[in-house]
Design an enzyme around this catalytic site. Structure first.
Site, short mmCIF file in Angstrom:
data_model
loop_
_atom_site.label_atom_id
_atom_site.label_comp_id
_atom_site.label_asym_id
_atom_site.label_seq_id
_atom_site.Cartn_x
_atom_site.Cartn_y
_atom_site.Cartn_z
N ASP A 11 31.80 33.62 49.22
CA ASP A 11 30.81 32.65 48.86
C ASP A 11 29.26 32.53 49.00
OD1 ASP A 11 33.41 31.98 48.12
OD2 ASP A 11 33.86 30.41 49.65
N ASP A 130 42.73 29.29 38.78
CA ASP A 130 43.42 28.57 40.03
C ASP A 130 44.58 27.87 39.59
OD1 ASP A 130 40.91 29.74 41.07
OD2 ASP A 130 40.14 28.20 40.49
#
Lengths: 251, 209
Positions: A11, A130
């Site tokens: 990330d 997702d």
């Protein structure tokens, strides 16, 4: 024989690698180039960078980071976060990304995926899905799993695959962060349904989980973040474990 | 100095960086007349076959390449830069290539996800060096290593002596590397194949065919 891939996910925010601690506090975890070199030395098959603070202002910083990483490591790089238009994809590819991951924008403008695959090639386009279990099926969520869309995740993955996405980065929002393992039912259902590659994501806590994702979930690649970032396991250890289970990996 | 052929279709950054990393001096070449200044030539590959051959022809680079290859300049083709060497490709139709290696570019069969066969062939796979002759000096460092492939079409050279290395995807064997004389070309991406790829690029720079 084609190897199953092990992909560490980093990330990033404002061009730095960040780590979420208990999903609340974000701490600086260093230089992306150093992190990339570390995973390269451990034998990672690819690297995925997700810009979690993607904004128009931070685009330039992200491009610069990708260019710098691409100068130092010679393996496929996937970059995602805030990709909304063909120009964003072109910019990231030009900066040195090999693949670009599209998430929320695909939900709002599915045609973007079709156009992108036609223009840049299927192998360049990853669609991040997702998914969260809702009653007896899985549903797509956006905005980091906060907003439901009412879209059936398996059907959506199939549509994205039919639109030309070369890979589906499939994250179970239920499993993510639990360290209890991938959602195998979801992974396998999608892998059986689509022709694109499936990257299993969300929930890895042990090496056994990686093997389950590939064997039971029938994924083509496994992605994990925290087990690698926090040094619980190295990529090499993971691959040696998978090899010991008879899974083809590149050692 | 290595001339990296730029036909305006994609990012050549990673190929250039990988060549530099292995000790090369690299320049992008878009002008066909300039190609003769270089003592090694690399043709990378991005995009569709038809567009690539079209761009090479439009800039006169096809003629210049053939001339330099005939003159003995060591040449490395990568991915689509390998496929354009063939006579013909069946990617989205039927298109003639540069005709430097006899044979065709064929599509893999359709995806069979239930059998684990998916298109494109993407990921790390083998390079099995041909046992017909001594390992090619550019490919020899790859013995026993895997490299990174991304492709939906593959080269089928007509003459077995042009096949330098093979790989198989599912039940499908295909050419991982082809070549003759001063030409070597690979289906995989050395610039994305970590140490294996860098070893190949280094060997190419030391190759004196």
């Amino acid at each position: 024989m084609l190897s199953k891939r092990v992909i560490p996910c980093l990330d990033v925010a404002h061009g730095r690698v960040v780590k979420g601690v208990q999903f609340v506090d974000i701490i600086d975890a260093g230089d992306p180039v150093e992190a990339a070199i570390k995973y390269d030395q451990q034998g990672a098959d690819e690297l995925t960078f997700l810009d979690i603070r993607a904004s128009h202002e931070s685009r330039g910083t992200l491009y610069h980071m990708v260019t710098e990483v691409a100068e130092h490591v010679f393996m496929p790089l996937t970059v995602g976060g805030g990709v909304k238009a063909l120009a964003d994809i072109e910019g990231l590819l030009h900066a040195g990304a090999d693949k670009v991951s599209i998430n929320t924008a695909a939900i709002f403008t599915p045609e973007l995926v079709k156009d992108a695959a036609e223009r840049f090639g299927s192998s360049t386009i990853v669609v991040a899905v997702d998914a969260k279990r809702v009653e007896s099926h899985w549903e797509c969520f956006t905005h980091g799993g906060r907003k439901p869309t009412g879209i059936n995740a398996v059907e959506w993955a199939k549509r994205m695959s039919d639109y030309g996405a070369g890979e589906i980065l499939l994250t179970s929002m239920d499993a993510d962060g639990t360290k209890d393992g991938y959602d195998i039912g979801l992974t396998r259902t999608v892998a059986d349904a689509i022709s694109a590659n499936v990257i299993a994501s969300g929930g890895v806590g042990t090496l056994e989980h990686l093997a389950e994702g590939l064997q039971d979930g029938k994924a083509d690649a496994v992605l994990a973040a925290s087990i690698f970032h926090f040094g619980t396991f190295t990529i090499r250890q993971s691959k040696e474990f998978l090899a010991s289970r008879g899974i083809p990996v590149r050692l | 100095m290595i001339g990296l052929v730029n036909y305006g279709m994609g990012n050549l950054h990673s190929v250039a960086k990988a060549l530099e990393k292995t000790g090369g001096k690299v320049e992008l070449v878009s002008d066909a007349d300039a190609l003769k200044q270089y003592d090694r030539i690399v043709l990378p590959g991005v995009g569709a076959f038809r567009d690539c051959v079209g761009a090479l022809k439009q800039t006169g680079m096809d003629v210049a390449l053939k001339e330099r290859l005939a003159a003995g300049t060591p040449f490395l083709g990568i991915c689509l830069g390998m496929q354009v060497l063939m006579d013909v490709s069946y990617e989205f139709g039927r298109y003639p290539g540069l005709g430097l290696i006899p044979g065709a570019v064929n599509p893999f069969p359709a995806s069979h996800p239930e059998r684990g066969f998916k298109i494109p062939h993407m990921g790390w796979n083998d390079v099995i060096l041909s046992s017909q002759h001594e390992p090619h000096p550019v490919l020899a460092p790859l013995a026993g290593l895997q490299v990174y492939y991304v492709h939906s079409y593959y080269c089928a050279p007509e003459h077995p002596e042009h096949l330098l290395a093979a790989c198989s995807y599912g039940d499908y064997p295909f050419a991982a590397a082809i070549g003759r004389d001063n030409i070597v070309a690979v289906q995989f991406h050395p610039e994305k194949s970590q140490r294996a790829g860098l070893a190949l690029l280094e060997a190419f720079q030391q190759w004196n065919p």
